[in-house]
Design an enzyme around this catalytic site. Structure first.
Site, PDB file in Angstrom:
ATOM      1  N   LYS A  43      -3.029  -1.842   4.822  1.00 53.33           N
ATOM      2  CA  LYS A  43      -1.848  -2.580   5.290  1.00 53.33           C
ATOM      3  C   LYS A  43      -1.876  -4.051   4.891  1.00 53.33           C
ATOM      4  O   LYS A  43      -1.161  -4.867   5.438  1.00 53.33           O
ATOM      5  CB  LYS A  43      -1.720  -2.476   6.817  1.00 53.33           C
ATOM      6  CG  LYS A  43      -1.673  -1.064   7.359  1.00 53.33           C
ATOM      7  CD  LYS A  43      -0.433  -0.335   6.937  1.00 53.33           C
ATOM      8  CE  LYS A  43      -0.412   1.044   7.589  1.00 53.33           C
ATOM      9  NZ  LYS A  43       0.507   1.942   6.973  1.00 53.33           N
ATOM     10  N   CYS A  44      -2.688  -4.397   3.920  1.00 55.59           N
ATOM     11  CA  CYS A  44      -2.825  -5.772   3.453  1.00 55.59           C
ATOM     12  C   CYS A  44      -1.746  -6.072   2.418  1.00 55.59           C
ATOM     13  O   CYS A  44      -1.299  -5.175   1.701  1.00 55.59           O
ATOM     14  CB  CYS A  44      -4.225  -5.947   2.837  1.00 55.59           C
ATOM     15  SG  CYS A  44      -4.501  -7.506   2.014  1.00 55.59           S
ATOM     16  N   GLY A  45      -1.343  -7.311   2.308  1.00 55.26           N
ATOM     17  CA  GLY A  45      -0.365  -7.704   1.313  1.00 55.26           C
ATOM     18  C   GLY A  45      -0.844  -7.503  -0.117  1.00 55.26           C
ATOM     19  O   GLY A  45      -0.046  -7.456  -1.045  1.00 55.26           O
ATOM     20  N   THR A  47      -2.822  -4.838  -0.974  1.00 53.62           N
ATOM     21  CA  THR A  47      -3.264  -3.446  -1.071  1.00 53.62           C
ATOM     22  C   THR A  47      -2.901  -2.816  -2.404  1.00 53.62           C
ATOM     23  O   THR A  47      -3.756  -2.240  -3.083  1.00 53.62           O
ATOM     24  CB  THR A  47      -2.695  -2.598   0.083  1.00 53.62           C
ATOM     25  OG1 THR A  47      -3.210  -3.096   1.307  1.00 53.62           O
ATOM     26  CG2 THR A  47      -3.056  -1.129  -0.061  1.00 53.62           C
TER      27      THR A  47
END
Length: 106
Positions: A43-45, A47
């Site tokens: 869910k990281c920017g 990813t």
């Protein structure tokens, strides 16, 4: 000034970690390989870029001895909320990751 406690040096090959299903993995199996140890989050920017580049890098260099050891991590802004198996399924299904995804570290 107080004396600092000495920490014995330890090779990464001396550790035993858990895979995404909770089974022990002795990292000594990677002796002689070039290791890239990364923490990952679904869910990281970053990813999409990170997983795409990791997959490309692995495909390019796996036959030359590169191993990527990916550890899902929920430590930074709770960006890996699922289980270890969820993280493994996400990486392998969406990004065709062939490198091992280990147990979440947090």
């Amino acid at each position: 000034m107080g004396a600092s406690e000495s920490v014995p040096e330890k090779s990464i090959h001396e550790f035993i970690v858990k895979d995404c299903r909770g089974q022990d993995v002795d990292l000594s199996i990677y002796k002689g390989k070039v290791l890239l140890v990364v923490n990952v989050a679904s869910k990281c920017g970053f990813t999409d870029v990170n997983y795409t580049q990791l997959t490309d890098l692995y495909q390019k260099y796996k036959d030359k001895g590169l191993e990527i050891l990916a550890f899902p991590c929920n430590q930074f802004l709770y960006q890996e909320p699922g289980s270890s198996q969820d993280a493994q399924e996400f990486a392998c299904t969406r990004y065709k990751a062939e490198y091992p995804i280990f147990q979440k570290v947090r």
